[in-house]
Motif scaffolding. Sequence first.
Motif, mmCIF file in Angstrom:
data_model
loop_
_atom_site.group_PDB
_atom_site.id
_atom_site.type_symbol
_atom_site.label_atom_id
_atom_site.label_comp_id
_atom_site.label_asym_id
_atom_site.label_seq_id
_atom_site.Cartn_x
_atom_site.Cartn_y
_atom_site.Cartn_z
ATOM 1 N N VAL A 1 0.816 -1.216 0.000
ATOM 2 C CA VAL A 1 0.000 0.000 0.000
ATOM 3 C C VAL A 1 0.852 1.269 0.000
ATOM 4 N N PRO A 2 1.821 1.431 0.910
ATOM 5 C CA PRO A 2 2.647 2.659 0.856
ATOM 6 C C PRO A 2 3.423 2.799 -0.442
ATOM 7 N N LEU A 3 3.967 1.701 -0.953
ATOM 8 C CA LEU A 3 4.700 1.782 -2.216
ATOM 9 C C LEU A 3 3.789 2.215 -3.357
ATOM 10 N N GLY A 4 2.569 1.689 -3.375
ATOM 11 C CA GLY A 4 1.634 2.070 -4.423
ATOM 12 C C GLY A 4 1.246 3.533 -4.348
ATOM 13 N N MET A 5 1.045 4.060 -3.145
ATOM 14 C CA MET A 5 0.680 5.463 -2.993
ATOM 15 C C MET A 5 1.819 6.387 -3.401
ATOM 16 N N VAL A 6 3.022 6.092 -2.920
ATOM 17 C CA VAL A 6 4.178 6.930 -3.250
ATOM 18 C C VAL A 6 4.472 6.872 -4.741
ATOM 19 N N SER A 7 4.423 5.684 -5.319
ATOM 20 C CA SER A 7 4.719 5.525 -6.739
ATOM 21 C C SER A 7 3.703 6.258 -7.604
ATOM 22 N N GLY A 8 2.431 6.094 -7.296
ATOM 23 C CA GLY A 8 1.404 6.740 -8.091
ATOM 24 C C GLY A 8 1.379 8.249 -7.935
ATOM 25 N N TYR A 9 1.708 8.740 -6.745
ATOM 26 C CA TYR A 9 1.646 10.184 -6.505
ATOM 27 C C TYR A 9 2.857 10.915 -7.077
ATOM 28 N N LEU A 10 4.046 10.355 -6.880
ATOM 29 C CA LEU A 10 5.255 11.025 -7.352
ATOM 30 C C LEU A 10 5.501 10.814 -8.839
ATOM 31 N N GLY A 11 5.199 9.623 -9.338
ATOM 32 C CA GLY A 11 5.401 9.346 -10.755
ATOM 33 C C GLY A 11 6.869 9.344 -11.134
ATOM 34 N N GLY A 12 7.156 9.620 -12.398
ATOM 35 C CA GLY A 12 8.530 9.728 -12.858
ATOM 36 C C GLY A 12 9.259 8.395 -12.905
ATOM 37 N N LYS A 13 10.577 8.470 -12.755
ATOM 38 C CA LYS A 13 11.423 7.284 -12.836
ATOM 39 C C LYS A 13 11.129 6.295 -11.702
ATOM 40 N N LEU A 14 10.826 6.835 -10.519
ATOM 41 C CA LEU A 14 10.495 5.948 -9.400
ATOM 42 C C LEU A 14 9.279 5.105 -9.735
ATOM 43 N N ASP A 15 8.256 5.727 -10.290
ATOM 44 C CA ASP A 15 7.037 5.005 -10.643
ATOM 45 C C ASP A 15 7.317 3.958 -11.718
ATOM 46 N N ARG A 16 8.062 4.330 -12.737
ATOM 47 C CA ARG A 16 8.358 3.379 -13.821
ATOM 48 C C ARG A 16 9.203 2.217 -13.329
ATOM 49 N N GLY A 17 10.174 2.501 -12.462
ATOM 50 C CA GLY A 17 11.013 1.430 -11.935
ATOM 51 C C GLY A 17 10.234 0.467 -11.057
ATOM 52 N N LEU A 18 9.430 1.007 -10.132
ATOM 53 C CA LEU A 18 8.634 0.148 -9.257
ATOM 54 C C LEU A 18 7.592 -0.631 -10.044
ATOM 55 N N LEU A 19 7.002 0.015 -11.031
ATOM 56 C CA LEU A 19 5.980 -0.667 -11.834
ATOM 57 C C LEU A 19 6.594 -1.835 -12.606
ATOM 58 N N PHE A 20 7.772 -1.629 -13.153
ATOM 59 C CA PHE A 20 8.443 -2.726 -13.871
ATOM 60 C C PHE A 20 8.797 -3.862 -12.916
ATOM 61 N N PHE A 21 9.297 -3.519 -11.730
ATOM 62 C CA PHE A 21 9.684 -4.542 -10.759
ATOM 63 C C PHE A 21 8.467 -5.330 -10.281
ATOM 64 N N MET A 22 7.386 -4.621 -9.956
ATOM 65 C CA MET A 22 6.184 -5.293 -9.464
ATOM 66 C C MET A 22 5.533 -6.142 -10.552
ATOM 67 N N ASP A 23 5.529 -5.646 -11.775
ATOM 68 C CA ASP A 23 4.961 -6.441 -12.868
ATOM 69 C C ASP A 23 5.769 -7.707 -13.115
ATOM 70 N N THR A 24 7.077 -7.629 -12.912
ATOM 71 C CA THR A 24 7.920 -8.816 -13.065
ATOM 72 C C THR A 24 7.560 -9.873 -12.026
ATOM 73 N N ILE A 25 7.396 -9.445 -10.786
ATOM 74 C CA ILE A 25 7.000 -10.387 -9.735
ATOM 75 C C ILE A 25 5.597 -10.920 -9.992
ATOM 76 N N TYR A 26 4.709 -10.040 -10.475
ATOM 77 C CA TYR A 26 3.309 -10.418 -10.683
ATOM 78 C C TYR A 26 3.152 -11.507 -11.734
ATOM 79 N N THR A 27 4.057 -11.530 -12.709
ATOM 80 C CA THR A 27 3.955 -12.529 -13.775
ATOM 81 C C THR A 27 4.389 -13.917 -13.325
ATOM 82 N N LEU A 28 5.098 -14.014 -12.198
ATOM 83 C CA LEU A 28 5.554 -15.311 -11.711
ATOM 84 C C LEU A 28 4.409 -16.049 -11.031
ATOM 85 N N PRO A 29 4.289 -17.367 -11.211
ATOM 86 C CA PRO A 29 3.256 -18.131 -10.510
ATOM 87 C C PRO A 29 3.453 -18.029 -8.993
ATOM 88 N N VAL A 30 2.355 -17.842 -8.276
ATOM 89 C CA VAL A 30 2.427 -17.633 -6.828
ATOM 90 C C VAL A 30 3.042 -18.839 -6.132
#
Length: 286
Positions: A100-129
């Motif tokens: 939750v905090p990472l999502g709020m900070v990433s979405g609010y600040l945007g920029g490189k931080l948002d793109r980096g976190l989004l790429f990292f989270m999407d990478t984890i999300y694609t892996l089978p749980v």
Amino acid sequence: MTDTLRVRRWTISRVLMWVGIAITLLFVLVALFAPLMQSWGWIQDPLVTLKNPVHVPPSGQYWFGTSRQGYDVFSRTLFGARAAWQVVLLATAMSVVVGVPLGMVSGYLGGKLDRGLLFFMDTIYTLPVLLLAVTLAFILGKGVVNAAAALSIAYVPQYYRVVRNHTVSLKTELFVEAAQAMGASTWAVLSRYLFLNVVQSVPVLFTLNTADAVLILGGLGFLGLGLPDEVPEWGSSLRQALDALPTGIWWTALFPGLAITGMVTGLSLIGEGLNDLVNPLVRKEN
């Protein structure tokens, strides 16, 4: 006619949600009072082995029968609820605290931080749980905290994505811009103006993830990667019952399996009911 169908569907959803609440409360009460029932002599010690006859079918003395190791299956099943709640609640809570905090900070600040976190989270999300949980559990080892950590990593991206998307859509609203114009700091905007608006779907996701975590924990226990061997746990009970199942010893696998199914069903019904109530747009579309 449409309004009647919509009211009927909402009523069915609410009824099923209350059924799920009743089932879940039953497992909560079992987990809370299992040690007391043991101290009162109502159930046997789940850790005592070779005290009972081996592979006794369900009867008046042994309600769920006994296992190959001489364990009382009824006692092990009840205490398995306690272990399941400890792990899955800790795992989902850890996911919320991180995601939750990472999502709020990433979405609010945007920029490189948002793109980096989004790429990292999407990478984890694609892996089978299950695959991710098995890998982390193998690295971290057995234990309640280790199993919870192995499960939580897989759910962090889900909270991150939901909260981040809500934050992105709300940060351009007039009330946020007004707060910024008045000189509110980033922390003030996130905590006072955005937090309650972006976490509305978190309880729904929390409940559904808890149900999923019960299944994943059972899988880890079945593979011998969940909790220590001395801890009564449904997945490990199924693993121990696997060899005896072809010989007609059905009760050692049936009751732990039913416990997993019941707990997952209760939590899933709550999650679906909450989703139907919290998200009126989804209810309207359906």
